[in-house]
Design an enzyme around this catalytic site. Structure first.
Site, PDB file in Angstrom:
ATOM      1  N   HIS A 150       0.803  -1.213   0.000  1.00  8.09           N
ATOM      2  CA  HIS A 150       0.000   0.000   0.000  1.00  8.09           C
ATOM      3  C   HIS A 150       0.838   1.265   0.000  1.00  8.09           C
ATOM      4  O   HIS A 150       0.348   2.342   0.336  1.00  8.09           O
ATOM      5  CB  HIS A 150      -0.971  -0.015   1.186  1.00  8.09           C
ATOM      6  CG  HIS A 150      -1.826  -1.245   1.219  1.00  8.09           C
ATOM      7  ND1 HIS A 150      -1.496  -2.351   1.954  1.00  8.09           N
ATOM      8  CD2 HIS A 150      -2.952  -1.562   0.556  1.00  8.09           C
ATOM      9  CE1 HIS A 150      -2.398  -3.294   1.764  1.00  8.09           C
ATOM     10  NE2 HIS A 150      -3.297  -2.846   0.912  1.00  8.09           N
ATOM     11  N   GLY A 151       2.139   1.112  -0.322  1.00 12.51           N
ATOM     12  CA  GLY A 151       2.987   2.288  -0.539  1.00 12.51           C
ATOM     13  C   GLY A 151       3.416   3.040   0.696  1.00 12.51           C
ATOM     14  O   GLY A 151       3.298   4.261   0.752  1.00 12.51           O
TER      15      GLY A 151
END
Lengths: 185, 441
Positions: A150-151
């Protein structure tokens, strides 16, 4: 039941009722204790067994890790990152101001020796393993780690700087057995 | 006098709301609070509900053990040892399960002999009895497969011997055995399927037990006097009278059970089963678990050259060989129970009024104990002869003694009703000395 008893024999009703109430309560309480005593082993058996706990401590030889290099070891079924930081990485980690961090923490609070960074390699967002340990992996915007799920971007101290993760990468319980051996757990 | 009334909580508005949509509370009230039970049941009637509780204990501990057990020939033994040494309270849970198996059979055997003594299998309870025999068979299959799981020496060789029984089936025997094994010997595929089925069978048991209780509640419990209940003076509601009596019996049972678990956990076990299975070395003396010993004795009792030669001479070719005869005798010893209600045509149920059957019942019980003793002994010397006599008597009891007694036994006069000997004015005219009114009701 106590009602019908009372109606049938009014002269004993008061005495009989309290005695029966007491017996029922005492029996119920005794039974509850028994049920709890039986339930305990059945709940407890779900917890880590003795042999699982015996594997909860590991010792790692770190003499072969060059400056700038990092390794991944398995501890309690999870990866642990051990990074031999460069001078530039240590300086970068120390220079960050608290206002720039999501979960402010001083670099000195996260290491025992500045050149060695030991972290549980599990993203604090949803449990993925961040990239950045092995050569060639992306290290994210802050040259630390980057979680591909999810970065989330972590810096050279493993602190969350950008992305959805709420907390810094966890520092496990560890100690230096000697200059070249780290004991984790 | 006992009151048969719906419990007060049935008037609770939430209970009524649920009950209107799913009449589960009406059902409970009907089967517990309003269910009429003979007022004269003695402690031998505790063992049915006790068996049910033991099954629950077995299922709970079994599901727990399955969380730690590995059904693989190379890992099974060690996983059981890990349960014993490393898993929190694993030793306790395994010992409860291990001794629970033995306890289950003790309780169920008492339950069966109680039914035989008091004639509980007679009309209108034949199906109830047959379902009980089905339960016994399922229990035996479950226990046998469970015993294989620890993969010790007795596990392995017990499995080998018992599965080999099926090779006695004419023509397709070997094919059936290979099918059971999933290979050419008892091995990993066998262990896997036994584990799967051992987990499944208890729930099949629960299903058959539901039918068993359903059949029971159709006509209610038999009772020590063995005559039908004739009205409200003969019955009391199941709850609280027998729930409380069952709870007391459960308490006594649990004390004994805990005694074994904590002080003699391996009393019923075989030390050889703590040796890992070795397919190249059979233990010197293979014995099944104690609850199979009488049947094991029957299996071994059939002479090796008796029926075999006899049929050979008769039929001209071998139809039955000794092995098959033994297997047939063993399965027959249980199959005969299915037809017991029709072998015993005596209209009197309880042994209390059958002076001769009562004696033959005790002889039969001793015969079963003798068979159990012989089953534990090596098949040699005097034990062979005793085993044969005891086996012969086992079958004679069912196919000769019981039908003949039904015909010729002079039974005692039955009381007019259950309450009559106690209250003196139960159903109709009081007779003789038993009509004396008693102080306590």
């Amino acid at each position: 039941m106590a009602d019908t008893e009372g109606a049938a024999a009014p002269e004993h009703s008061h005495e009989g009722e309290t005695r029966r109430d007491f017996l029922q309560l005492a029996t119920g309480a005794f039974g509850a204790v028994g049920v709890a005593a039986v339930a305990w082993p059945f709940i407890q058996q779900m917890n880590p067994a003795a042999d699982t706990l015996a594997l909860a401590t590991i010792e790692i030889d770190i003499s072969k890790i060059e400056i700038g290099q990092a390794i991944k070891v398995k501890w309690r079924g999870k990866p642990v990152f051990i990074r031999h930081r460069t001078k530039a990485e240590i300086d970068a980690a120390k220079a960050v101001k608290a206002g720039d961090m999501i979960d402010p923490q001083d670099d000195s609070a996260r290491v025992k020796k500045p050149e060695w960074l030991v972290l549980v390699g599990v993203c604090t967002h949803l449990g993925c393993i961040p990239l950045g340990t092995s050569r060639g992996e992306t290290k994210g915007d802050f040259s630390g780690w980057f979680c591909p799920c999810h970065g989330s971007h972590y810096d050279t101290s493993g602190r969350i700087r950008k992305g959805p993760a709420p907390r810094n990468l966890e520092v496990p319980e560890y100690s230096f057995v000697s200059d070249t051996v780290v004991k984790i757990g | 006098m006992a009151q048969f009334q719906k419990p007060a909580w049935l008037d609770n508005s939430l209970v009524r709301w649920v009950d209107h949509r799913l009449p589960i509370f009406t059902f409970m009230s009907h089967e517990l609070y309003e269910y009429p039970t003979p007022r004269n049941l003695n402690y031998w009637w505790n063992f049915g509900s006790l068996a049910g509780i033991v099954l629950v204990i077995m299922i709970v501990t079994g599901i727990t053990l399955a969380m730690h057990y590995t059904p693989h020939t190379e890992l099974a033994f060690d996983s059981v040892e890990r349960i014993m040494r490393d898993v929190n309270y694993g030793w306790l849970i395994r010992y409860v399960h291990m001794n629970g198996g033995s306890a289950f059979f003790i309780v169920v055997y008492i339950h069966i002999f109680r039914g035989m003594y008091f004639g509980s299998y007679k009309s209108p309870r034949e199906i109830l009895w047959i379902l009980g025999v089905v339960i016994l068979l399922l229990m035996m299959a479950t226990a046998f497969m469970g015993y294989v799981l620890p993969w010790g020496q007795m596990s392995f060789w017990g499995a080998t011997v018992i599965t080999n029984l099926f090779s006695a089936i004419p023509l397709v025997g070997d094919w059936v055995v290979t099918l059971l094994w999933g290979g050419f010997a008892v091995d990993n595929p066998t262990l896997n399927r036994f584990f799967s089925l051992h987990y499944l069978m208890p729930f099949v048991l629960v299903g058959v037990i539901v039918l068993h209780i359903w059949a029971l509640h159709a006509h209610g419990s038999n009772n020590p006097v063995g005559i039908d209940t004739k009205g409200e003076q003969d019955v009391i509601p199941f709850h609280p009278y027998y729930t409380v009596k069952d709870m007391f019996g459960l308490g006594v049972f649990l004390i004994l059970f805990a005694g074994f678990i904590f002080f003699a956990p391996n009393f019923f076990g075989e030390p050889d089963n703590y040796i890992p299975a070795n397919s190249l070395s059979t233990p010197a003396h293979i014995v099944p678990e104690w609850y199979f010993l009488p049947f094991y004795a029957i299996l071994r009792a059939v002479p090796a050259n008796f029926i075999g030669e006899w049929t050979t001479a008769w039929m001209g070719f071998i139809l039955i060989e000794a092995k098959l005869a033994g297997v047939l005798a063993m399965f027959g010893s249980i199959a005969v129970l299915f037809v017991l209600p029709w072998l015993d045509r005596s209209p009197v149920r309880s042994s209390r009024f059958r002076p001769m059957y009562k004696w033959f019942f005790w002889i039969f019980l001793i015969d079963c104990l003798v068979l159990g003793y012989i089953g534990a002994k090596p098949a040699e010397g005097i034990f062979i002869m005793i085993g044969r006599v005891a086996t012969a008597w086992y079958f004679l009891h069912f196919i000769a003694v019981i039908p003949l007694l039904a015909k010729f036994e002079k039974t005692k006069e039955l009381p007019k009703s259950i309450s009559e000997p106690v209250l003196g004015s139960g159903g109709g005219g009081a007779t003789g000395a038993s009509a004396k009114p008693m102080e306590k009701a």
